[in-house]
Write a protein that holds these residues in place. Structure first.
Motif, PDB file in Angstrom:
ATOM      1  N   GLU A   1       2.355   1.625  -3.457  1.00 61.42           N
ATOM      2  CA  GLU A   1       1.356   2.099  -4.418  1.00 61.42           C
ATOM      3  C   GLU A   1       1.043   3.578  -4.203  1.00 61.42           C
ATOM      4  O   GLU A   1       0.880   4.331  -5.171  1.00 61.42           O
ATOM      5  N   LEU A   2       0.950   4.010  -2.935  1.00 65.39           N
ATOM      6  CA  LEU A   2       0.686   5.414  -2.642  1.00 65.39           C
ATOM      7  C   LEU A   2       1.828   6.293  -3.144  1.00 65.39           C
ATOM      8  O   LEU A   2       1.589   7.325  -3.792  1.00 65.39           O
TER       9      LEU A   2
ATOM     10  N   ARG B   1       2.706  13.822 -13.921  1.00 69.71           N
ATOM     11  CA  ARG B   1       1.634  14.297 -14.820  1.00 69.71           C
ATOM     12  C   ARG B   1       1.437  15.807 -14.678  1.00 69.71           C
ATOM     13  O   ARG B   1       1.235  16.506 -15.674  1.00 69.71           O
TER      14      ARG B   1
ATOM     15  N   ARG C   1       0.841  -1.216   0.000  1.00 67.38           N
ATOM     16  CA  ARG C   1       0.000   0.000   0.000  1.00 67.38           C
ATOM     17  C   ARG C   1       0.869   1.257   0.000  1.00 67.38           C
ATOM     18  O   ARG C   1       0.591   2.213  -0.724  1.00 67.38           O
TER      19      ARG C   1
ATOM     20  N   PHE D   1       3.919   5.528  -5.511  1.00 70.69           N
ATOM     21  CA  PHE D   1       3.906   5.465  -6.966  1.00 70.69           C
ATOM     22  C   PHE D   1       2.842   6.398  -7.539  1.00 70.69           C
ATOM     23  O   PHE D   1       3.090   7.129  -8.497  1.00 70.69           O
ATOM     24  N   ARG D   2       1.652   6.393  -6.934  1.00 69.44           N
ATOM     25  CA  ARG D   2       0.581   7.292  -7.396  1.00 69.44           C
ATOM     26  C   ARG D   2       0.980   8.748  -7.247  1.00 69.44           C
ATOM     27  O   ARG D   2       0.729   9.566  -8.141  1.00 69.44           O
ATOM     28  N   GLN D   3       1.584   9.077  -6.081  1.00 70.48           N
ATOM     29  CA  GLN D   3       2.006  10.461  -5.872  1.00 70.48           C
ATOM     30  C   GLN D   3       3.068  10.871  -6.888  1.00 70.48           C
ATOM     31  O   GLN D   3       3.009  11.977  -7.449  1.00 70.48           O
TER      32      GLN D   3
ATOM     33  N   LEU E   1       3.488   9.562  -9.836  1.00 72.88           N
ATOM     34  CA  LEU E   1       2.819   9.629 -11.135  1.00 72.88           C
ATOM     35  C   LEU E   1       2.027  10.926 -11.269  1.00 72.88           C
ATOM     36  O   LEU E   1       2.084  11.590 -12.319  1.00 72.88           O
ATOM     37  N   MET E   2       1.307  11.290 -10.220  1.00 75.80           N
ATOM     38  CA  MET E   2       0.531  12.530 -10.252  1.00 75.80           C
ATOM     39  C   MET E   2       1.461  13.740 -10.377  1.00 75.80           C
ATOM     40  O   MET E   2       1.162  14.686 -11.118  1.00 75.80           O
TER      41      MET E   2
END
Length: 192
Positions: free
Chosen positions: A129-130, A140, A126, A132-134, A136-137
């Protein structure tokens, strides 16, 4: 014919005791020898004369007492053996239950460790993934900001070029410079 040729070696029984077997302690407790066994023998002639000439009824009574005593002793030994067998079976069952309990406790401990490891891995997954999302965001957002800046620069360039073109087209050119300006415009074209 020799012994070795008439019989196979694996069928010959060997009579010997190993040192380990001789050193082994026998856990069984043997009872003391009975005083009744061998106590009824032939009485001396003097004793027979004193007893009234060897009364057979007395001999039969003594024999019956010996038989009853022997039966009573055998009964007691059987009861003692049954009690010892029962105690050994209870001990064996207690050990088996203790072993089963130890196996069950080890299984529960292993399951608990496995569940804890799974929870740790899930928490790490978790967090990854958090992160990685941060990331990625953030990437972007940076790309979007870069694209916006580039679009702004393109728009600014376009407006600058249009303004420059408008300024250049609004200037009056004298007739003697007209021909050179046309040639220059043909040679050096400016894209819109």
């Amino acid at each position: 014919m020799a012994l070795s040729s008439s019989r196979p070696h694996h069928l010959i029984r060997r009579f010997h005791a190993s040192a380990q077997a001789l050193a082994r302690v026998d856990p069984h407790e043997h009872s003391q020898p009975s005083a009744y066994l061998g106590s009824w023998g032939q009485s001396s002639p003097a004793a027979a004369a004193a007893a009234g000439g060897g009364d057979t009824r007395e001999a039969w009574a003594r024999l019956e007492r010996l038989r009853k005593g022997y039966a009573r002793g055998v009964g007691n030994l059987r009861k003692q053996y049954a009690y010892e067998a029962q105690m050994l079976e209870a001990e064996r069952q207690r050990k088996a239950e203790a072993r089963a309990e130890a196996v069950r406790a080890a299984n529960e401990e292993r399951k608990a460790a496995k569940a804890a490891a799974a929870q740790t891995r899930a928490a790490e997954r978790r967090v990854f993934e958090l992160d990685f999302r941060q990331a990625l965001m953030k990437e972007r957002a940076e790309k979007l900001e870069s694209w916006r800046n580039k679009e702004k620069l393109k728009a600014q360039k376009k407006t600058d070029n249009r303004e420059l073109l408008r300024k250049k087209s609004s200037m009056w050119i004298s007739e003697d410079k007209m021909e050179t300006k046309i040639l220059q415009a043909i040679m050096h074209t400016t894209p819109l």
